[in-house]
Motif scaffolding. Structure first.
Motif, PDB file in Angstrom:
ATOM      1  N   VAL A 141      43.990 -59.409  79.438  1.00  0.00           N
ATOM      2  CA  VAL A 141      43.903 -59.752  78.011  1.00  0.00           C
ATOM      3  C   VAL A 141      42.968 -60.949  77.817  1.00  0.00           C
ATOM      4  CG1 VAL A 141      45.204 -60.527  75.989  1.00  0.00           C
ATOM      5  CG2 VAL A 141      46.174 -58.781  77.498  1.00  0.00           C
ATOM      6  N   ALA A 142      43.094 -61.954  78.693  1.00  0.00           N
ATOM      7  CA  ALA A 142      42.225 -63.133  78.586  1.00  0.00           C
ATOM      8  C   ALA A 142      40.764 -62.744  78.794  1.00  0.00           C
ATOM      9  CB  ALA A 142      42.646 -64.186  79.611  1.00  0.00           C
ATOM     10  N   ALA A 143      40.492 -61.870  79.767  1.00  0.00           N
ATOM     11  CA  ALA A 143      39.114 -61.439  80.020  1.00  0.00           C
ATOM     12  C   ALA A 143      38.559 -60.659  78.840  1.00  0.00           C
ATOM     13  CB  ALA A 143      39.058 -60.590  81.284  1.00  0.00           C
ATOM     14  N   LEU A 144      39.371 -59.809  78.238  1.00  0.00           N
ATOM     15  CA  LEU A 144      38.923 -59.022  77.087  1.00  0.00           C
ATOM     16  C   LEU A 144      38.630 -59.933  75.896  1.00  0.00           C
ATOM     17  CD1 LEU A 144      38.384 -56.157  76.129  1.00  0.00           C
ATOM     18  CD2 LEU A 144      40.774 -56.019  75.401  1.00  0.00           C
ATOM     19  N   LEU A 145      39.479 -60.915  75.665  1.00  0.00           N
ATOM     20  CA  LEU A 145      39.233 -61.868  74.582  1.00  0.00           C
ATOM     21  C   LEU A 145      37.946 -62.646  74.825  1.00  0.00           C
ATOM     22  CD1 LEU A 145      42.849 -63.275  74.051  1.00  0.00           C
ATOM     23  CD2 LEU A 145      41.577 -61.777  72.491  1.00  0.00           C
ATOM     24  N   GLY A 146      37.710 -63.024  76.074  1.00  0.00           N
ATOM     25  CA  GLY A 146      36.482 -63.741  76.405  1.00  0.00           C
ATOM     26  C   GLY A 146      35.246 -62.899  76.164  1.00  0.00           C
TER      27      GLY A 146
END
Length: 399
Positions: free
Chosen positions: A309-314
């Protein structure tokens, strides 16, 4: 430096191009050769993270490596975090090597493969030193409060972001470069005088030994408060004219003058807190937890899901961050012009940076919008000429 002119068919002088067709073609060739490696690395890294986070594969990985170290909850947290970092770094390694090979063909690399490998290991060690305590603290919070862990975690993420911004020049930069005080002399005095005239307090002027890795030119002002210093690459000092070095530093002082580092730190801290809050929402979504093979946020097997999720938001926020960065860099360019009043040398400096760094001086607009953190060289030069045209002449200033 003044613009050379050539007559048009109608007899009106126009500026000659800033870059020859051969120079433009060289920068374009480097961009085209690097792009597959850069995009491939981004896509592969994101795809790997999503596969591990949105399927049971990531949960199985955390369980397996945790069992190698005893199977306790702490073992799963620390071993799982280390495994995710290692897999991510390994996935990026061939793409980084490919990009390095391309840059070496264009004469931008002075470091051997052994030095490159050592730097990669240093980067891995630093990432692990940061990721393991963060993972341990995160899952200590989820253990105490599986539903509201993200509230204290968001505050901790904001504080950690701010602390790293302050400590980066002291703890991280020296791992990759050696810094020595600039020798006393006219250039050092000119740079300190430039900062004083701009009302910016700096601790020192340092020289980074960038030449052992690259031929690229750069300078920057790093740190906050007591850690602030002007840093110039030794490649810049050995290649550029002293006045061009002053223009580069004047641009960097613009970031300090407009509090770009402080603002960036605050925005980064707020962004980190928002990301953690969104991770809290994601960790409470039963469909996502079921897909990932985790039971709840307190389960260490949810770690790949949070990372995904953090990578997708980034990835989604990347173009917005680039747009903000380009606006900030444009303002710093204007500050350099106003501080020095020397658009001719500013243009000369932009030409030198573009040619030495083998930049694509006029890249496709879509690539610029998606990935560029700085305006293109042609845009920066055009902005300098526009600023010069708006500046009152000496006769207009006489009253």
């Amino acid at each position: 430096m003044t613009d050379s002119v050539s007559p048009t068919p109608g007899g009106h002088p126009t500026p000659t191009p800033d870059f020859t067709p051969a120079q433009r073609a060289r920068g374009r060739a480097l961009r085209r050769a690097q792009l597959p490696w850069a995009l491939g690395g981004r896509i592969t890294g994101l795809a790997l993270t999503l596969v591990l986070g949105l399927t049971p594969a990531g949960a199985g990985l955390v369980s397996a490596v945790g069992d190698w170290f005893g199977g306790s909850r702490t073992a799963r947290v620390l071993a799982g975090a280390a495994a995710l970092v290692l897999l991510g770094q390994l996935a990026q390694l061939p793409f980084g090597a490919g990009a390095r090979s391309v840059r070496a063909r264009f004469g931008l690399v002075t470091q051997g493969w052994a030095g490159w490998a050592v730097d990669a290991l240093r980067g891995l060690a630093l990432t692990l030193l940061l990721a393991l305590p963060v993972a341990f603290g995160l899952y200590a919070l989820t253990d105490r409060s599986p539903e509201y862990w993200w509230l204290p975690a968001a505050g901790a993420a904001a504080l950690l972001t701010a602390a790293l911004s302050f400590l980066y020049p002291l703890l991280v930069e020296p791992v990759f470069n050696r810094f020595t005080p600039m020798e006393p002399g006219p250039l050092r005095e000119a740079l300190l005088g430039l900062a004083e005239r701009d009302g910016v307090r700096v601790r020192d002027v340092l020289v980074a030994d960038a030449s052992r890795r690259t031929t690229a030119l750069n300078a920057y002002v790093s740190g906050l408060g007591a850690t602030r210093r002007i840093v110039a690459y030794d490649t810049l000092l050995s290649t550029a004219e002293p006045r061009e070095v002053e223009l580069v530093v004047a641009h960097e002082l613009g970031h300090v003058k407009h509090r770009d580092v402080l603002t960036g730190t605050v925005l980064g801290a707020v962004g980190a807190a928002v990301v953690v809050a969104l991770l809290g929402l994601a960790s409470g979504w039963d469909a996502l937890l079921s897909a990932s093979g985790a039971t709840d946020a307190a389960d260490p097997r949810s770690m790949p899901l949070l990372a995904a999720v953090a990578a997708l938001l980034g990835a989604l926020s990347g173009p917005v961050q680039c747009a903000v960065s380009r606006a900030v860099e444009t303002r710093a360019d204007r500050h350099a012009l106003e501080l020095t009043g020397d658009p001719e040398q500013f243009i000369a400096m932009q030409r030198r940076l573009a040619l030495t760094n083998v930049s694509d001086v006029d890249p496709p607009r879509v690539l610029e919008l998606l990935f560029a953190t700085h305006p293109s060289a042609t845009r920066r030069i055009a902005a300098a000429r526009a600023w010069r045209a708006r500046r009152p002449s000496a006769s207009e200033l006489v009253v």
